[in-house]
Write a protein that holds these residues in place. Structure first.
Motif, PDB file in Angstrom:
ATOM      1  N   ASP A  55      47.792  78.222  61.183  1.00 51.38           N
ATOM      2  CA  ASP A  55      47.443  78.671  62.536  1.00 51.38           C
ATOM      3  C   ASP A  55      48.156  79.953  62.939  1.00 51.38           C
ATOM      4  O   ASP A  55      47.918  80.479  64.025  1.00 51.38           O
ATOM      5  CB  ASP A  55      47.782  77.588  63.563  1.00 51.38           C
ATOM      6  CG  ASP A  55      46.937  76.340  63.397  1.00 51.38           C
ATOM      7  OD1 ASP A  55      45.886  76.401  62.728  1.00 51.38           O
ATOM      8  OD2 ASP A  55      47.338  75.283  63.933  1.00 51.38           O
ATOM      9  N   SER A 111      62.446  76.634  62.770  1.00 52.01           N
ATOM     10  CA  SER A 111      62.100  75.337  63.345  1.00 52.01           C
ATOM     11  C   SER A 111      62.050  74.309  62.220  1.00 52.01           C
ATOM     12  O   SER A 111      61.966  74.645  61.049  1.00 52.01           O
ATOM     13  CB  SER A 111      60.759  75.409  64.076  1.00 52.01           C
ATOM     14  OG  SER A 111      59.729  75.770  63.186  1.00 52.01           O
ATOM     15  N   ARG A 146      59.196  83.991  61.918  1.00 56.52           N
ATOM     16  CA  ARG A 146      59.248  82.572  62.293  1.00 56.52           C
ATOM     17  C   ARG A 146      59.139  81.732  61.027  1.00 56.52           C
ATOM     18  O   ARG A 146      58.177  81.853  60.285  1.00 56.52           O
ATOM     19  CB  ARG A 146      58.113  82.248  63.260  1.00 56.52           C
ATOM     20  CG  ARG A 146      58.219  83.032  64.562  1.00 56.52           C
ATOM     21  CD  ARG A 146      56.968  82.937  65.367  1.00 56.52           C
ATOM     22  NE  ARG A 146      55.879  83.555  64.583  1.00 56.52           N
ATOM     23  CZ  ARG A 146      54.633  83.648  65.014  1.00 56.52           C
ATOM     24  NH1 ARG A 146      54.284  83.160  66.169  1.00 56.52           N
ATOM     25  NH2 ARG A 146      53.706  84.211  64.268  1.00 56.52           N
ATOM     26  N   GLU A 190      51.051  74.748  60.992  1.00 56.69           N
ATOM     27  CA  GLU A 190      51.596  75.879  61.750  1.00 56.69           C
ATOM     28  C   GLU A 190      51.437  77.188  60.979  1.00 56.69           C
ATOM     29  O   GLU A 190      51.157  78.235  61.570  1.00 56.69           O
ATOM     30  CB  GLU A 190      53.059  75.631  62.093  1.00 56.69           C
ATOM     31  CG  GLU A 190      53.251  74.542  63.126  1.00 56.69           C
ATOM     32  CD  GLU A 190      54.703  74.289  63.485  1.00 56.69           C
ATOM     33  OE1 GLU A 190      55.591  75.026  63.017  1.00 56.69           O
ATOM     34  OE2 GLU A 190      54.952  73.341  64.244  1.00 56.69           O
ATOM     35  N   ARG A 250      51.383  80.240  63.575  1.00 58.36           N
ATOM     36  CA  ARG A 250      52.527  79.985  64.455  1.00 58.36           C
ATOM     37  C   ARG A 250      53.850  80.224  63.747  1.00 58.36           C
ATOM     38  O   ARG A 250      54.877  80.417  64.406  1.00 58.36           O
ATOM     39  CB  ARG A 250      52.458  78.565  65.016  1.00 58.36           C
ATOM     40  CG  ARG A 250      51.311  78.402  66.021  1.00 58.36           C
ATOM     41  CD  ARG A 250      51.216  77.001  66.551  1.00 58.36           C
ATOM     42  NE  ARG A 250      50.488  76.212  65.555  1.00 58.36           N
ATOM     43  CZ  ARG A 250      50.537  74.903  65.442  1.00 58.36           C
ATOM     44  NH1 ARG A 250      51.287  74.200  66.255  1.00 58.36           N
ATOM     45  NH2 ARG A 250      49.843  74.273  64.519  1.00 58.36           N
ATOM     46  N   ILE A 251      53.844  80.188  62.400  1.00 58.16           N
ATOM     47  CA  ILE A 251      55.008  80.562  61.593  1.00 58.16           C
ATOM     48  C   ILE A 251      54.514  81.448  60.450  1.00 58.16           C
ATOM     49  O   ILE A 251      53.335  81.407  60.082  1.00 58.16           O
ATOM     50  CB  ILE A 251      55.786  79.344  61.040  1.00 58.16           C
ATOM     51  CG1 ILE A 251      54.898  78.465  60.167  1.00 58.16           C
ATOM     52  CG2 ILE A 251      56.426  78.546  62.168  1.00 58.16           C
ATOM     53  CD1 ILE A 251      55.629  77.309  59.484  1.00 58.16           C
ATOM     54  N   GLU A 252      55.423  82.260  59.898  1.00 59.93           N
ATOM     55  CA  GLU A 252      55.064  83.129  58.785  1.00 59.93           C
ATOM     56  C   GLU A 252      55.480  82.548  57.435  1.00 59.93           C
ATOM     57  O   GLU A 252      54.986  82.967  56.390  1.00 59.93           O
ATOM     58  CB  GLU A 252      55.720  84.512  58.933  1.00 59.93           C
ATOM     59  CG  GLU A 252      55.109  85.398  59.981  1.00 59.93           C
ATOM     60  CD  GLU A 252      55.544  85.041  61.392  1.00 59.93           C
ATOM     61  OE1 GLU A 252      54.683  85.118  62.284  1.00 59.93           O
ATOM     62  OE2 GLU A 252      56.719  84.681  61.607  1.00 59.93           O
TER      63      GLU A 252
END
Length: 85
Positions: free
Chosen positions: A62, A49, A18, A59, A64-66
């Protein structure tokens, strides 16, 4: 088990990646990045995104993305940064 490890090694990198890209850079970076990732890692689904540097940094923190590609990185000593160009 050991057979799963061997199979994973033979297939190469896999799993999802991500990526968040700053709106300012998205139109320039995303088409080429997507093509390069697909060519080099065909078994890795990639989702991309778009957002602001602040949002993408959050993000990333957290999980939510790498990966976050931002024009001006926010000061975050605990995150690794590299200059792309």
């Amino acid at each position: 088990d050991i057979r799963d490890l061997a199979r994973g090694y033979r297939l190469g990198p896999n799993g999802a990646l991500r990526i968040g890209v700053a709106s300012v850079a998205a139109s320039v970076i995303v088409p080429r990045l997507a093509a390069l990732l697909q060519a080099q890692f065909p078994n890795v689904p990639v989702s991309i995104s778009e957002g602001t540097a602040n949002t993408l940094t959050s993000e990333l923190e957290d999980g939510r993305i790498e990966l976050a590609i931002v024009a001006v990185p926010e000061a975050a000593d605990h995150l690794g940064c590299a200059t792309l160009f």
